[in-house]
Motif scaffolding. Structure first.
Motif, PDB file in Angstrom:
ATOM      1  N   HIS A 290      13.423 -13.209 -10.158  1.00 17.89           N
ATOM      2  CA  HIS A 290      12.003 -13.506 -10.400  1.00 17.89           C
ATOM      3  C   HIS A 290      11.184 -13.703  -9.121  1.00 17.89           C
ATOM      4  N   ALA A 291      11.260 -12.734  -8.211  1.00 17.14           N
ATOM      5  CA  ALA A 291      10.292 -12.678  -7.116  1.00 17.14           C
ATOM      6  C   ALA A 291       9.220 -11.654  -7.481  1.00 17.14           C
ATOM      7  N   ARG A 292       8.041 -11.876  -6.941  1.00 28.81           N
ATOM      8  CA  ARG A 292       6.981 -10.889  -7.141  1.00 28.81           C
ATOM      9  C   ARG A 292       6.313 -10.578  -5.811  1.00 28.81           C
ATOM     10  N   TRP A 293       6.179  -9.277  -5.512  1.00 31.16           N
ATOM     11  CA  TRP A 293       5.452  -8.818  -4.333  1.00 31.16           C
ATOM     12  C   TRP A 293       4.327  -7.913  -4.820  1.00 31.16           C
ATOM     13  N   ASP A 294       3.098  -8.354  -4.632  1.00 30.75           N
ATOM     14  CA  ASP A 294       1.970  -7.561  -5.097  1.00 30.75           C
ATOM     15  C   ASP A 294       0.831  -7.583  -4.089  1.00 30.75           C
ATOM     16  N   HIS A 295       0.064  -6.491  -4.075  1.00 32.16           N
ATOM     17  CA  HIS A 295      -1.106  -6.344  -3.210  1.00 32.16           C
ATOM     18  C   HIS A 295      -0.768  -6.557  -1.727  1.00 32.16           C
ATOM     19  N   ASN A 296       0.417  -6.130  -1.340  1.00 35.55           N
ATOM     20  CA  ASN A 296       0.806  -6.162   0.067  1.00 35.55           C
ATOM     21  C   ASN A 296       0.651  -4.776   0.686  1.00 35.55           C
ATOM     22  N   ASP A 297       0.492  -4.741   1.996  1.00 30.35           N
ATOM     23  CA  ASP A 297       0.444  -3.502   2.763  1.00 30.35           C
ATOM     24  C   ASP A 297       1.776  -3.389   3.494  1.00 30.35           C
ATOM     25  N   ILE A 298       2.625  -2.472   3.052  1.00 30.80           N
ATOM     26  CA  ILE A 298       4.009  -2.366   3.540  1.00 30.80           C
ATOM     27  C   ILE A 298       4.162  -0.984   4.150  1.00 30.80           C
ATOM     28  N   HIS A 299       4.091  -0.908   5.457  1.00 28.15           N
ATOM     29  CA  HIS A 299       4.013   0.417   6.059  1.00 28.15           C
ATOM     30  C   HIS A 299       4.681   0.485   7.429  1.00 28.15           C
ATOM     31  N   SER A 300       5.094   1.681   7.785  1.00 25.94           N
ATOM     32  CA  SER A 300       5.571   2.004   9.142  1.00 25.94           C
ATOM     33  C   SER A 300       6.719   1.113   9.587  1.00 25.94           C
TER      34      SER A 300
ATOM     35  N   PHE B  80      14.815  -9.221 -12.339  1.00 26.00           N
ATOM     36  CA  PHE B  80      13.473  -9.615 -12.787  1.00 26.00           C
ATOM     37  C   PHE B  80      12.481  -9.666 -11.627  1.00 26.00           C
ATOM     38  N   ASP B  81      12.634  -8.775 -10.660  1.00 30.18           N
ATOM     39  CA  ASP B  81      11.709  -8.719  -9.532  1.00 30.18           C
ATOM     40  C   ASP B  81      10.602  -7.721  -9.823  1.00 30.18           C
ATOM     41  N   SER B  82       9.403  -8.062  -9.403  1.00 30.81           N
ATOM     42  CA  SER B  82       8.239  -7.207  -9.633  1.00 30.81           C
ATOM     43  C   SER B  82       7.690  -6.712  -8.304  1.00 30.81           C
ATOM     44  N   THR B  83       7.627  -5.392  -8.160  1.00 32.11           N
ATOM     45  CA  THR B  83       6.993  -4.753  -7.008  1.00 32.11           C
ATOM     46  C   THR B  83       5.799  -3.999  -7.558  1.00 32.11           C
ATOM     47  N   ASP B  84       4.619  -4.549  -7.411  1.00 32.06           N
ATOM     48  CA  ASP B  84       3.462  -3.962  -8.083  1.00 32.06           C
ATOM     49  C   ASP B  84       2.197  -4.071  -7.243  1.00 32.06           C
ATOM     50  N   HIS B  85       1.336  -3.073  -7.396  1.00 36.23           N
ATOM     51  CA  HIS B  85       0.014  -3.043  -6.774  1.00 36.23           C
ATOM     52  C   HIS B  85       0.075  -3.151  -5.240  1.00 36.23           C
TER      53      HIS B  85
ATOM     54  N   HIS C  78      11.005  -4.252 -12.083  1.00 43.09           N
ATOM     55  CA  HIS C  78       9.911  -3.340 -12.420  1.00 43.09           C
ATOM     56  C   HIS C  78       9.146  -2.965 -11.157  1.00 43.09           C
ATOM     57  N   THR C  79       8.933  -1.672 -10.968  1.00 46.08           N
ATOM     58  CA  THR C  79       8.140  -1.158  -9.844  1.00 46.08           C
ATOM     59  C   THR C  79       6.999  -0.342 -10.443  1.00 46.08           C
ATOM     60  N   PHE C  80       5.769  -0.860 -10.341  1.00 45.10           N
ATOM     61  CA  PHE C  80       4.666  -0.210 -11.060  1.00 45.10           C
ATOM     62  C   PHE C  80       3.337  -0.430 -10.351  1.00 45.10           C
ATOM     63  N   GLU C  81       2.438   0.490 -10.595  1.00 43.43           N
ATOM     64  CA  GLU C  81       1.057   0.432 -10.093  1.00 43.43           C
ATOM     65  C   GLU C  81       0.991   0.277  -8.572  1.00 43.43           C
ATOM     66  N   ASN C  82       1.959   0.862  -7.869  1.00 41.70           N
ATOM     67  CA  ASN C  82       1.901   0.894  -6.415  1.00 41.70           C
ATOM     68  C   ASN C  82       1.332   2.227  -5.941  1.00 41.70           C
ATOM     69  N   HIS C  83       0.803   2.228  -4.728  1.00 43.37           N
ATOM     70  CA  HIS C  83       0.399   3.457  -4.062  1.00 43.37           C
ATOM     71  C   HIS C  83       1.466   3.779  -3.031  1.00 43.37           C
ATOM     72  N   LEU C  84       2.086   4.939  -3.153  1.00 42.00           N
ATOM     73  CA  LEU C  84       3.153   5.339  -2.244  1.00 42.00           C
ATOM     74  C   LEU C  84       2.794   6.651  -1.561  1.00 42.00           C
ATOM     75  N   GLY C  85       2.943   6.664  -0.245  1.00 42.46           N
ATOM     76  CA  GLY C  85       2.701   7.882   0.510  1.00 42.46           C
ATOM     77  C   GLY C  85       1.290   8.072   1.001  1.00 42.46           C
ATOM     78  N   THR C  86       0.385   7.161   0.663  1.00 38.06           N
ATOM     79  CA  THR C  86      -0.982   7.195   1.180  1.00 38.06           C
ATOM     80  C   THR C  86      -1.388   5.798   1.604  1.00 38.06           C
ATOM     81  N   ASP C  87      -2.253   5.720   2.621  1.00 42.36           N
ATOM     82  CA  ASP C  87      -2.740   4.413   3.049  1.00 42.36           C
ATOM     83  C   ASP C  87      -4.034   4.077   2.313  1.00 42.36           C
ATOM     84  N   PRO C  88      -4.535   2.851   2.463  1.00 44.00           N
ATOM     85  CA  PRO C  88      -5.743   2.468   1.713  1.00 44.00           C
ATOM     86  C   PRO C  88      -6.958   3.333   2.013  1.00 44.00           C
ATOM     87  N   ALA C  89      -6.969   3.999   3.176  1.00 37.19           N
ATOM     88  CA  ALA C  89      -8.103   4.870   3.516  1.00 37.19           C
ATOM     89  C   ALA C  89      -7.944   6.278   2.949  1.00 37.19           C
TER      90      ALA C  89
END
Length: 466
Positions: free
Chosen positions: A227-237, A285-290, A327-338
């Motif tokens: 039951h960890a949750r990681w959301d709305h993070n910028d995980i890059h490079s 029960f870990d959530s990787t989302d948004h 669950h891994t959902f509603e993430n953006h993969l392969g593109t940056d916020p710009a």
């Protein structure tokens, strides 16, 4: 006192020295500054059954008076194991200061119910920048961690509030981690038994691995992780290969104070796959989302099973009790916020093990989703993946990587381990996808004796201290 530096444990045992990490609370309190530059112990009655803070130190606020954290610097210079230790310190508040050059932790909070680490810097440490262990009602915010040999931020053995929770949604989180920047470490964030942790709106970049949680190491309360949750993070490079840059070249064999930790040297304490965004090594029960997950040249996300015996749990019914219901959902993969295309090596790597796992409603760049799944699991609403024992072709090979020991010339770069090789930039001729680098011994391919032997090798080579 012996050093926690990997490779020193055997020499310490031969000489009869003790392990400072295993000292009791009462012993730590009795000799408060033997291992700690700054020491705060809140439980004045260690002989009773309660660990609650009941001393005049409860609610201590330690705040730097400068305009920013750089104006008040606590430089341990590797003289003590920890820069500051707040032990059973309910109500502890630390702000606006920099801590650096500790042999173990710069900022160490443990068995504490209620703490805030606000706008602090933890840098240039042999192992951890910020470590919270076996604590509850914690907040780590607006801080920065870099040049740490293990993790920039480590919420290990978080209060196991959801241990009996059969649902994906957590009832409550023990520690919240928000608006931090953790970069240029071996791991930006990690947590053995990182239970009930909520990390959001952080940036994890230029590490070897961005985020990791695991159920690998024995002796951590709350295993297996859940039951960890990681959301709305910028995980890059997260492609920094400190293994080849500093371990293979002998820099990490120099005396600790001479390695140049404040000038960018990072000496990895543990093995991790270079080029990985998010790693779940046996969690539930870990959530990787948004999140935005991009430009990680090996894997955007990686998940694999960890057998219970690796944490000294020999109950046969617990063998497959990890890597379920993630669950891994509603993430953006392969593109940056710009909107720039910055692909991962593979967006998702999975060993096909576990029930209730799902990857859905994620957004990908122009090349589409890339993964190594044998069969796509059903949707989350349909129950996710069904039980499989794990693909042997994927689950072979972790043993060689797990023998990593930065102090041993033979095992500082184990033969057959690809985790420490430079991952090729996606789209280049050198890149080969999917990578067959693998993670755990296959239960169906090894006898019990072989598994036992393998576990012995793992323990001999490295262990994560609490």
């Amino acid at each position: 006192m012996s050093s926690p530096d990997p490779g020193a444990e055997k020499e310490a045992a031969a000489s009869g020295e003790t392990n400072p990490i295993a000292l009791s609370y009462a012993d730590q309190r009795r000799c408060a500054h033997n291992l700690n530059l700054i020491a705060l112990f809140g439980d004045r009655t260690p002989g009773d059954d309660s660990i609650r803070c009941n001393s005049r130190f409860c609610g201590t606020q330690l705040v730097g008076t400068g305009r920013g954290p750089a104006d008040v610097v606590v430089d341990n210079r590797f003289h003590k194991l920890n820069g500051i230790r707040a032990d059973r310190m309910g109500g502890f508040y630390l702000s606006n200061m920099t801590f650096q050059q500790a042999e173990f932790n710069s900022i160490y909070v443990l068995e504490t119910d209620g703490f805030v680490l606000d706008d602090v810097v933890a840098r240039g440490n042999d192992e951890y920048g910020i470590l919270a262990f076996a604590s509850d009602h914690g907040l780590i915010q607006d801080s920065e961690a870099y040049y740490n040999g293990d993790s920039g931020i480590y919420p290990g053995s978080g209060s196991d509030l959801n241990a009996d929770n059969p649902d994906f949604e957590a009832t409550r989180y023990a520690i919240e981690i928000r608006r931090n920047s953790s970069h240029d470490n071996t791991l930006g964030y990690s947590g053995t038994a990182g239970n009930s942790i909520w990390a959001h709106h952080n940036e994890f970049f230029d590490n070897a691995t961005g985020i990791a949680t695991d159920s690998l190491f024995p002796g951590h309360p709350g295993l297996p992780q859940d039951h960890a949750r990681w959301d709305h993070n910028d995980i890059h490079s997260n492609n920094s290969n400190w293994y080849t840059r500093f371990v293979d070249t002998g820099v990490c064999a120099e005396p600790m104070a001479e390695r140049g930790y404040l000038h960018g040297t990072v000496c990895p304490v543990v093995p991790t796959p270079v080029g990985t965004g998010v790693l779940i090594a046996g969690g539930n029960f870990d959530s990787t989302d948004h999140n935005w997950i991009y430009d990680n040249w090996r894997y955007g996300t990686m998940q694999f099973w960890v057998p219970a015996v690796l944490r000294d749990d020999y109950d046969p019914s617990h063998l497959y009790d990890t890597s379920n219901h993630n669950h891994t959902f509603e993430n953006h993969l392969g593109t940056d916020p710009a909107g720039h295309e910055l692909p991962n090596g593979l967006d998702h790597w999975w060993d096909d093990q576990g029930v209730g796992n799902c990857w859905e409603d994620n957004h990908y760049g122009s090349r589409g989703r890339t993964d190594n799944f044998t069969v796509d699991p059903p949707a989350c609403a349909d129950g996710g993946s069904v039980f499989l024992p794990g693909a042997a072709v994927k689950d072979a090979g972790f043993l060689s990587c797990s023998q990593y020991d930065r102090n041993d010339p033979t095992w500082s770069h184990p033969a057959g381990c690809t985790w420490f090789d430079d991952p090729a930039e996606p789209g280049t001729a050198a890149s080969t996808r999917p990578d067959s680098a693998t993670v755990l011994v296959a239960p169906l391919a090894l006898s019990g004796a072989a598994v036992a032997l393998g576990i012995g090798v793992v323990r001999r080579r490295w262990s994560r201290a609490a």
